[in-house]
Design a protein around this motif. Sequence first.
Motif, PDB file in Angstrom:
ATOM      1  N   TYR A 120      -1.991   2.242  22.004  1.00  0.00           N
ATOM      2  CA  TYR A 120      -1.601   2.856  23.096  1.00  0.00           C
ATOM      3  C   TYR A 120      -0.526   3.356  23.102  1.00  0.00           C
ATOM      4  N   MET A 121       0.075   3.227  23.069  1.00  0.00           N
ATOM      5  CA  MET A 121       1.464   4.503  22.746  1.00  0.00           C
ATOM      6  C   MET A 121       1.933   4.669  22.463  1.00  0.00           C
ATOM      7  N   MET A 122       1.349   5.329  20.997  1.00  0.00           N
ATOM      8  CA  MET A 122       1.184   6.083  19.717  1.00  0.00           C
ATOM      9  C   MET A 122       0.110   7.042  19.798  1.00  0.00           C
ATOM     10  N   THR A 123      -1.185   6.495  20.889  1.00  0.00           N
ATOM     11  CA  THR A 123      -1.344   8.463  21.284  1.00  0.00           C
ATOM     12  C   THR A 123      -0.875   9.842  20.998  1.00  0.00           C
ATOM     13  N   ARG A 124      -0.080   9.623  22.465  1.00  0.00           N
ATOM     14  CA  ARG A 124       0.934  10.853  22.331  1.00  0.00           C
ATOM     15  C   ARG A 124       1.085  10.917  21.720  1.00  0.00           C
ATOM     16  N   PRO A 125       2.450  10.724  21.213  1.00  0.00           N
ATOM     17  CA  PRO A 125       2.924  11.804  19.851  1.00  0.00           C
ATOM     18  C   PRO A 125       1.950  11.409  18.640  1.00  0.00           C
ATOM     19  N   PHE A 126       1.255  10.520  18.406  1.00  0.00           N
ATOM     20  CA  PHE A 126       0.704  11.338  17.698  1.00  0.00           C
ATOM     21  C   PHE A 126      -1.153  12.297  17.669  1.00  0.00           C
ATOM     22  N   GLY A 127      -1.347  12.211  18.610  1.00  0.00           N
ATOM     23  CA  GLY A 127      -2.163  13.558  18.770  1.00  0.00           C
ATOM     24  C   GLY A 127      -1.369  14.999  19.369  1.00  0.00           C
ATOM     25  N   ALA A 128       0.393  15.177  19.931  1.00  0.00           N
ATOM     26  CA  ALA A 128       0.533  15.929  19.884  1.00  0.00           C
ATOM     27  C   ALA A 128       1.439  16.602  19.443  1.00  0.00           C
ATOM     28  N   SER A 129       1.735  15.790  17.543  1.00  0.00           N
ATOM     29  CA  SER A 129       2.001  15.432  16.683  1.00  0.00           C
ATOM     30  C   SER A 129       1.237  17.168  16.162  1.00  0.00           C
ATOM     31  N   PHE A 130      -0.085  16.219  16.037  1.00  0.00           N
ATOM     32  CA  PHE A 130      -1.264  17.088  15.117  1.00  0.00           C
ATOM     33  C   PHE A 130      -1.569  18.266  16.378  1.00  0.00           C
ATOM     34  N   ALA A 131      -1.616  18.789  17.088  1.00  0.00           N
ATOM     35  CA  ALA A 131      -1.963  19.554  18.558  1.00  0.00           C
ATOM     36  C   ALA A 131      -0.921  20.721  18.141  1.00  0.00           C
ATOM     37  N   ASP A 132       0.423  20.404  18.114  1.00  0.00           N
ATOM     38  CA  ASP A 132       1.754  21.373  17.975  1.00  0.00           C
ATOM     39  C   ASP A 132       1.879  21.890  16.047  1.00  0.00           C
ATOM     40  N   TRP A 133       1.210  20.944  15.012  1.00  0.00           N
ATOM     41  CA  TRP A 133       0.943  21.338  13.841  1.00  0.00           C
ATOM     42  C   TRP A 133      -0.015  22.376  13.773  1.00  0.00           C
ATOM     43  N   PHE A 134      -0.913  21.706  14.502  1.00  0.00           N
ATOM     44  CA  PHE A 134      -2.470  23.094  14.925  1.00  0.00           C
ATOM     45  C   PHE A 134      -1.734  24.368  15.150  1.00  0.00           C
ATOM     46  N   GLY A 135      -1.045  24.869  16.482  1.00  0.00           N
ATOM     47  CA  GLY A 135      -1.207  25.013  17.476  1.00  0.00           C
ATOM     48  C   GLY A 135       0.292  26.000  17.416  1.00  0.00           C
ATOM     49  N   GLY A 136       1.044  25.149  16.955  1.00  0.00           N
ATOM     50  CA  GLY A 136       2.660  25.514  16.439  1.00  0.00           C
ATOM     51  C   GLY A 136       2.989  27.580  15.569  1.00  0.00           C
ATOM     52  N   PRO A 137       3.619  27.821  16.322  1.00  0.00           N
ATOM     53  CA  PRO A 137       4.284  28.463  15.270  1.00  0.00           C
ATOM     54  C   PRO A 137       4.740  28.448  13.992  1.00  0.00           C
ATOM     55  N   PRO A 138       4.681  29.600  12.927  1.00  0.00           N
ATOM     56  CA  PRO A 138       5.246  28.832  10.991  1.00  0.00           C
ATOM     57  C   PRO A 138       6.538  28.762  11.207  1.00  0.00           C
ATOM     58  N   GLY A 139       7.503  29.186  12.282  1.00  0.00           N
ATOM     59  CA  GLY A 139       8.920  28.814  11.532  1.00  0.00           C
ATOM     60  C   GLY A 139       9.377  27.332  13.172  1.00  0.00           C
ATOM     61  N   ARG A 140       8.100  26.690  13.401  1.00  0.00           N
ATOM     62  CA  ARG A 140       8.722  24.766  13.917  1.00  0.00           C
ATOM     63  C   ARG A 140       7.587  24.455  12.995  1.00  0.00           C
ATOM     64  N   GLY A 141       7.173  25.078  11.500  1.00  0.00           N
ATOM     65  CA  GLY A 141       6.611  23.727  11.337  1.00  0.00           C
ATOM     66  C   GLY A 141       4.951  23.649  11.395  1.00  0.00           C
ATOM     67  N   GLY A 142       4.370  24.611  12.930  1.00  0.00           N
ATOM     68  CA  GLY A 142       3.162  25.241  12.630  1.00  0.00           C
ATOM     69  C   GLY A 142       1.984  26.303  11.909  1.00  0.00           C
ATOM     70  N   LEU A 143       1.465  25.819  11.849  1.00  0.00           N
ATOM     71  CA  LEU A 143      -0.240  26.577  11.247  1.00  0.00           C
ATOM     72  C   LEU A 143      -0.771  28.155  11.837  1.00  0.00           C
ATOM     73  N   ALA A 144       0.175  28.266  13.514  1.00  0.00           N
ATOM     74  CA  ALA A 144       0.127  29.037  14.644  1.00  0.00           C
ATOM     75  C   ALA A 144      -1.870  29.767  14.505  1.00  0.00           C
ATOM     76  N   LEU A 145      -2.526  28.335  14.193  1.00  0.00           N
ATOM     77  CA  LEU A 145      -3.631  28.441  14.929  1.00  0.00           C
ATOM     78  C   LEU A 145      -3.862  29.274  16.292  1.00  0.00           C
ATOM     79  N   GLY A 146      -2.899  28.518  17.250  1.00  0.00           N
ATOM     80  CA  GLY A 146      -3.060  29.073  18.563  1.00  0.00           C
ATOM     81  C   GLY A 146      -3.335  27.810  19.396  1.00  0.00           C
ATOM     82  N   MET A 147      -2.543  28.006  20.875  1.00  0.00           N
ATOM     83  CA  MET A 147      -2.466  26.088  21.277  1.00  0.00           C
ATOM     84  C   MET A 147      -3.572  26.486  21.968  1.00  0.00           C
ATOM     85  N   ASP A 148      -4.413  27.403  22.301  1.00  0.00           N
ATOM     86  CA  ASP A 148      -5.233  27.434  23.392  1.00  0.00           C
ATOM     87  C   ASP A 148      -6.299  27.343  22.263  1.00  0.00           C
TER      88      ASP A 148
END
Length: 193
Positions: A120-148
């Motif tokens: 359970y303690m791993m659910t937050r960083p696990f989920g957030a990491s992939f959400a940030d990877w999919f939605g985050g900017p390429p300059g920070r290692g993301g795919l820039a698919l958009g957070m929305d």
Amino acid sequence: MGGEAVGTTVADLIHNDFGVPYTVSTSVLLVLVLAMFALWYRVEGTLSIHSITTRRRESFYWAAVLLTFALGTAAGDWTASTLHLGYLPWGIMFAVLFVLPAIGYRWFGLNAIAAFWLAYMMTRPFGASFADWFGGPPGRGGLALGMDRTAIVLIVLIVAIIAYFAFLKVDQPKAVDTETARLDVAGEEATTR
């Protein structure tokens, strides 16, 4: 999802508003989580979510949830920012840490309640990491698919998983034969004498 928002806000407040380094906030939150579990166990004699039948136990549960989400956010930010691992690598790391308690439970005798809370303690960083990877900017290692877009896809996925469990009830404990249960209890009593 309310616990996640509050926990994330607490972790971000500690770092962003008070300037506490992620290493320190992660360490402090880990100590607070362990202290909360120790207090809950000392007062109630269990950490099982299946035993939450009183307001006091529910209060302990929500305090643990909020603290674990704050810890998860701080740990995720610590690995991504301080350790510069980036979204995908720390997501993979937390995926492995998320699965380890299940392996420990299934094959190495890890207590079910401990396995649950560790995962359970791993659910937050696990989920957030992939959400940030999919939605985050390429300059920070993301795919820039958009957070929305990422949020919408994740909400649909979460609702589908919840519906799956609600309708098929695959997560429900199996009915236990009363005679078998009686013999198990008698056997446990005999071994403790």
